[in-house]
Scaffold this motif. Structure first.
Motif, PDB file in Angstrom:
ATOM      1  N   ASP A 157       0.861  -1.242   0.132  1.00  0.00           N
ATOM      2  CA  ASP A 157      -0.092  -0.021  -0.086  1.00  0.00           C
ATOM      3  C   ASP A 157       0.937   1.152   0.054  1.00  0.00           C
ATOM      4  N   SER A 158       2.218   1.085   0.511  1.00  0.00           N
ATOM      5  CA  SER A 158       2.738   2.393   0.501  1.00  0.00           C
ATOM      6  C   SER A 158       3.023   3.147  -0.760  1.00  0.00           C
ATOM      7  N   GLY A 159       2.945   4.294  -0.709  1.00  0.00           N
ATOM      8  CA  GLY A 159       3.184   5.311  -1.935  1.00  0.00           C
ATOM      9  C   GLY A 159       1.925   5.244  -2.848  1.00  0.00           C
ATOM     10  N   LEU A 160       0.864   4.547  -2.832  1.00  0.00           N
ATOM     11  CA  LEU A 160      -0.231   4.630  -3.522  1.00  0.00           C
ATOM     12  C   LEU A 160      -1.439   5.401  -3.213  1.00  0.00           C
ATOM     13  N   ASP A 161      -2.136   6.137  -4.284  1.00  0.00           N
ATOM     14  CA  ASP A 161      -2.910   7.105  -4.097  1.00  0.00           C
ATOM     15  C   ASP A 161      -4.355   6.163  -4.067  1.00  0.00           C
ATOM     16  N   VAL A 162      -5.377   6.884  -3.529  1.00  0.00           N
ATOM     17  CA  VAL A 162      -6.525   5.983  -3.153  1.00  0.00           C
ATOM     18  C   VAL A 162      -6.964   5.162  -4.352  1.00  0.00           C
ATOM     19  N   ASP A 163      -6.921   5.782  -5.548  1.00  0.00           N
ATOM     20  CA  ASP A 163      -7.438   4.984  -6.714  1.00  0.00           C
ATOM     21  C   ASP A 163      -6.701   3.725  -6.870  1.00  0.00           C
ATOM     22  N   ALA A 164      -5.337   3.908  -6.973  1.00  0.00           N
ATOM     23  CA  ALA A 164      -4.441   2.758  -7.168  1.00  0.00           C
ATOM     24  C   ALA A 164      -4.385   1.713  -5.922  1.00  0.00           C
ATOM     25  N   LEU A 165      -4.687   2.181  -4.755  1.00  0.00           N
ATOM     26  CA  LEU A 165      -5.013   1.290  -3.532  1.00  0.00           C
ATOM     27  C   LEU A 165      -6.147   0.622  -3.627  1.00  0.00           C
ATOM     28  N   ARG A 166      -7.317   0.987  -4.294  1.00  0.00           N
ATOM     29  CA  ARG A 166      -8.467   0.317  -4.601  1.00  0.00           C
ATOM     30  C   ARG A 166      -8.198  -0.817  -5.491  1.00  0.00           C
ATOM     31  N   ILE A 167      -7.629  -0.555  -6.794  1.00  0.00           N
ATOM     32  CA  ILE A 167      -7.390  -1.440  -7.648  1.00  0.00           C
ATOM     33  C   ILE A 167      -6.350  -2.485  -7.213  1.00  0.00           C
ATOM     34  N   VAL A 168      -5.291  -2.312  -6.657  1.00  0.00           N
ATOM     35  CA  VAL A 168      -4.560  -3.204  -6.015  1.00  0.00           C
ATOM     36  C   VAL A 168      -5.284  -4.089  -4.978  1.00  0.00           C
ATOM     37  N   SER A 169      -5.944  -3.468  -3.956  1.00  0.00           N
ATOM     38  CA  SER A 169      -6.735  -4.149  -3.260  1.00  0.00           C
ATOM     39  C   SER A 169      -7.729  -5.152  -3.758  1.00  0.00           C
ATOM     40  N   GLU A 170      -8.239  -4.716  -4.469  1.00  0.00           N
ATOM     41  CA  GLU A 170      -9.350  -5.512  -5.476  1.00  0.00           C
ATOM     42  C   GLU A 170      -8.473  -6.855  -5.870  1.00  0.00           C
ATOM     43  N   GLY A 171      -7.397  -6.768  -6.553  1.00  0.00           N
ATOM     44  CA  GLY A 171      -6.496  -7.848  -7.016  1.00  0.00           C
ATOM     45  C   GLY A 171      -6.274  -8.780  -5.855  1.00  0.00           C
ATOM     46  N   VAL A 172      -5.969  -8.215  -4.734  1.00  0.00           N
ATOM     47  CA  VAL A 172      -5.485  -9.047  -3.646  1.00  0.00           C
ATOM     48  C   VAL A 172      -6.796  -9.782  -3.408  1.00  0.00           C
ATOM     49  N   ASN A 173      -8.011  -9.139  -3.176  1.00  0.00           N
ATOM     50  CA  ASN A 173      -9.050  -9.653  -2.824  1.00  0.00           C
ATOM     51  C   ASN A 173      -9.841 -10.887  -3.503  1.00  0.00           C
ATOM     52  N   ARG A 174      -9.263 -10.722  -5.045  1.00  0.00           N
ATOM     53  CA  ARG A 174      -9.724 -11.615  -6.106  1.00  0.00           C
ATOM     54  C   ARG A 174      -8.972 -12.895  -5.573  1.00  0.00           C
ATOM     55  N   VAL A 175      -7.699 -12.875  -5.236  1.00  0.00           N
ATOM     56  CA  VAL A 175      -6.832 -13.963  -5.098  1.00  0.00           C
ATOM     57  C   VAL A 175      -7.191 -14.680  -3.691  1.00  0.00           C
ATOM     58  N   ARG A 176      -7.731 -13.843  -2.575  1.00  0.00           N
ATOM     59  CA  ARG A 176      -8.164 -14.239  -1.309  1.00  0.00           C
ATOM     60  C   ARG A 176      -9.471 -14.997  -1.354  1.00  0.00           C
ATOM     61  N   GLU A 177     -10.303 -14.344  -2.343  1.00  0.00           N
ATOM     62  CA  GLU A 177     -11.774 -15.060  -2.562  1.00  0.00           C
ATOM     63  C   GLU A 177     -11.602 -16.611  -2.875  1.00  0.00           C
ATOM     64  N   THR A 178     -10.702 -16.851  -3.679  1.00  0.00           N
ATOM     65  CA  THR A 178     -10.454 -18.279  -4.137  1.00  0.00           C
ATOM     66  C   THR A 178     -10.263 -19.217  -2.914  1.00  0.00           C
ATOM     67  N   GLY A 179     -10.019 -18.518  -1.781  1.00  0.00           N
ATOM     68  CA  GLY A 179      -9.603 -19.476  -0.471  1.00  0.00           C
ATOM     69  C   GLY A 179      -8.481 -20.406  -0.635  1.00  0.00           C
ATOM     70  N   GLN A 180      -7.683 -20.322  -1.562  1.00  0.00           N
ATOM     71  CA  GLN A 180      -6.517 -21.114  -1.758  1.00  0.00           C
ATOM     72  C   GLN A 180      -5.264 -20.484  -1.237  1.00  0.00           C
ATOM     73  N   VAL A 181      -5.447 -19.046  -0.711  1.00  0.00           N
ATOM     74  CA  VAL A 181      -4.131 -18.461  -0.475  1.00  0.00           C
ATOM     75  C   VAL A 181      -4.227 -17.973   1.109  1.00  0.00           C
ATOM     76  N   GLY A 182      -3.099 -18.296   1.836  1.00  0.00           N
ATOM     77  CA  GLY A 182      -3.012 -17.407   3.106  1.00  0.00           C
ATOM     78  C   GLY A 182      -2.150 -16.256   2.851  1.00  0.00           C
ATOM     79  N   THR A 183      -2.581 -15.008   3.190  1.00  0.00           N
ATOM     80  CA  THR A 183      -2.155 -13.732   2.949  1.00  0.00           C
ATOM     81  C   THR A 183      -1.516 -13.467   4.379  1.00  0.00           C
ATOM     82  N   LEU A 184      -0.350 -12.887   4.140  1.00  0.00           N
ATOM     83  CA  LEU A 184       0.542 -11.946   5.247  1.00  0.00           C
ATOM     84  C   LEU A 184       0.688 -10.553   5.009  1.00  0.00           C
TER      85      LEU A 184
END
Lengths: 254, 396
Positions: free
Chosen positions: A175-202
């Motif tokens: 998240d460091s150095g990201l503006d709000v839009d970029a943070l949202r796009i990046v977070s959505e990407g992470v959430n897509r991976v998390r929603e598969t239930g196949q990844v443990g996230t640190l």
């Protein structure tokens, strides 16, 4: 179910001709499907933890164990760890001149998957993933991280996360150095991976801001090289209001 | 102009550069003798001269002091040319020899003074070849002195591939003479066996509005020292000089370029890239560009990049630009020598890519833009295979 177990991890680094202990006995268990946020002040050793898990040669493990499904991660080389299912999204991804993003992604996917992805489905997979991350197709022809803006570098990291589908993803201050839009796009990407239930996230972060987009199951406060307090999402709210002062001024960790 | 280095210069390597605005050329004056066809006009070098200071003279096997003597068949030269091209073997007195340039050091003069037969390849005017002319120079183990001429008539177009293999102690001169409007691409591959010694001067005389492209690819040999040189016979000429070298443990590979902007409105672009690995791998790159007072409208750029893959390798890179007129379009140079970056390696390996493959990616990437310039497919493929082999050897 994949499990990353970190037990009493001690790590030193060489600096100014002296050996300095950065991690002083880290204990943490991350299971597939879970999201752990590690929060802590600057210099607490959060990034050292991330890089040590990935096997960066700068860090020396002096004690403790790290296992992934019982396999000794510390005995593996950097590339073996990645192929075993560990992924580190880096805070400062490096430029690799002369190597195009498309070549890099395909080489990496081939290594991690154990076989070259079928060209037709691969091209489609990359294209669609890039679209979801709002990355222009021309991106694929650029050299890895060369001339990328801060936001582009982070999106490129998450693109790799989505394509490589690791068992355990370590996100080092994504998240460091990201503006709000970029943070949202990046977070959505992470959430897509998390929603598969196949990844443990640190999720390693200095700020609580990203936790509005990526909801952790567990929050750990990291200070002076170890986890000093663990709790649920409510711990992040406490940090939001009170900051890290209680931890750095010798409160809990002293 | 002189560009900042992208990473610290490895210990033992040097990179210097200068741009001089001079009334009198130091490119000429810092040579120990003026150019000459006669070996007797050059003193035997002792190693401290400007043009010899990087070269290990003891490994020249006598090419520099007259003790190397041609014996038996030193090299076998086979020319394969498409229809319409004339290939001749001529004696020393043929009037077409030595027109593109004069030897600038003792070894080149030795070659000119000692060769017995020369090969002359002529492409008649307005002939456009669709297949390359291939010149195979194969070392048979002995010492040899050679002279090769490639002459293109006005508006002729040709690609020449000169392929050096085997083992030899070879001193040679090559003349490329381009008629007005002619287009010549020359690929010179130095793929010698480990013991070979090869010292050569390549002279290009670029006609009015003619285009010359040289690609020098150096892999093999114990010592390779080449002088690619360009002069313009009229205005509007263009020269592109590309080079790739892969210097291994113990090898000395030296490329000394000179572009003499002797006519107005000419262009030159020099790009040499080298990778080095292993103990006592030594690469030398000298890039001299002179813009003469009469060469108004000149546009020139020269660049050298080196990628040092292991400890123990050394690079000396010296770009040098002299400008005698300010009425030019552009002039610049850049030189940089960097270590293979451990952070790049970590990044690639952290994505599951094994170490040897990561190195291969980076080195292939480093050379990619120049490989594309070769334009002769079998040579491009051979080059990439060579790079792979060299890297495999280092990883093993």
């Amino acid at each position: 179910m994949a499990t990353l177990e970190i037990r009493d991890l001690h790590v030193t680094v060489e600096a100014d001709n002296a050996t300095k202990e950065i991690l002083k006995g880290v204990d943490l268990t991350v299971k597939q499907g879970e999201t752990h946020a590690i929060m802590g002040p600057n210099g607490s050793g959060k990034s050292t933890l991330a890089y040590s898990l990935a096997g960066h040669p700068k860090y020396t493990v002096t004690g403790g164990t790290v296992t992934l499904d019982g396999e000794d991660v510390l005995a593996m080389s950097v590339d073996e760890r990645a192929r075993a299912g560990l992924f580190l999204a880096m805070q400062y991804p490096v430029e690799v001149p002369g190597v195009s993003v498309s070549n890099f992604l395909r080489t990496s996917a081939t290594a991690v998957r154990g076989e070259a992805p079928k060209l037709r489905t691969w091209v489609k997979e990359v294209k669609e993933t890039m679209e979801r991350l709002h990355m222009d197709p021309s991106f694929a022809e650029r050299n890895v991280n060369e001339g990328f803006s801060g936001g582009e570098k982070k999106r490129h990291e998450i693109l790799q996360l989505e394509l490589l589908k690791p068992k355990i993803a370590i996100l080092d201050e994504t998240d460091s150095g990201l503006d709000v839009d970029a943070l949202r796009i990046v977070s959505e990407g992470v959430n897509r991976v998390r929603e598969t239930g196949q990844v443990g996230t640190l999720l390693i972060t200095h700020y609580t801001r990203i936790l509005r987009y990526i909801k952790p199951d567990h929050v750990h406060v990291f200070a002076d090289g170890r986890v000093v307090e663990s709790g649920g999402p409510e711990l992040a709210d406490k940090l939001e209001n009170e900051g890290y002062e209680a931890y750095v001024k010798g409160g809990v960790s002293a | 102009m002189a560009e900042a280095q992208n990473s610290p210069t490895p210990v033992g390597s040097t990179t210097a550069g200068q741009i001089a605005v001079a009334a009198e050329s130091t490119v000429a004056t810092r040579m120990s003798a003026p150019p000459s066809f006669d070996v007797a006009d050059f003193p035997v070098p002792h190693g401290r001269e400007e043009e010899w200071r990087f070269t290990p003279l003891e490994r020249l096997r006598g090419l520099h002091d007259g003790t190397a003597v041609a014996a038996g068949q030193g090299v076998k030269v086979v020319v394969e040319a498409p229809e319409g091209v004339t290939v001749e073997t001529v004696g020393r007195d043929d009037a077409r020899l030595g027109k593109a340039g004069t030897p600038v050091d003792r070894v080149a003069a030795q070659a000119y003074s000692a060769f017995e037969q020369a090969s002359v390849v002529t492409v008649p005017k307005e002939t456009q070849l669709t297949e390359p002319i291939r010149i195979a120079v194969h070392g048979e183990g002995g010492a040899a002195f050679g002279h090769q001429v490639v002459e293109l008539g006005a508006f002729a177009e040709a690609v020449v591939v000169i392929d050096h293999t085997g083992d030899a102690v070879l001193a040679a001169n090559i003349d490329y003479v381009l008629g007005d409007g002619a287009k010549l691409t020359v690929v010179s591959v130095q793929d010698w066996d480990d013991r070979a010694v090869h010292v050569a001067q390549h002279n290009a005389l670029v006609g009015r509005d003619a285009s010359f492209k040289s690609v020098v690819v150096t892999f093999g040999g114990d010592l390779v020292r080449l002088h690619p040189r360009v002069t313009y016979a009229g205005p509007g000429g263009e020269a592109e000089l590309y080079g790739l070298y892969f210097t291994d443990a113990g090898q000395h590979q030296e490329h000394r370029l000179f572009v003499d902007h002797s006519a107005p409105h000419c262009k030159s672009n020099v790009a040499y890239k080298g990778a080095l690995q292993g103990e006592d791998a030594h690469a030398v790159w000298i890039g001299d560009v002179l813009i003469e007072a009469r060469a108004e409208g000149t546009d020139t750029y020269e660049m050298n990049r080196n990628l040092v893959l292991t400890d123990g390798a050394r690079v000396d890179s010296v770009p040098n630009l002299e400008i005698e007129t300010g009425e030019i379009v552009g002039a610049g140079h850049a030189s940089a020598t960097g270590r293979f970056d451990d952070e790049q390696l970590f990044y690639l390996m952290a994505r599951g890519i094994p170490e040897n493959e990561a190195r291969r990616l980076v080195v292939r990437g480093f050379f990619a833009e120049l490989v594309q310039q070769i334009g002769v497919q079998d040579i491009e493929e051979r080059l990439l295979t060579k790079i792979e082999q060299e890297l495999e050897a280092s990883v093993a």
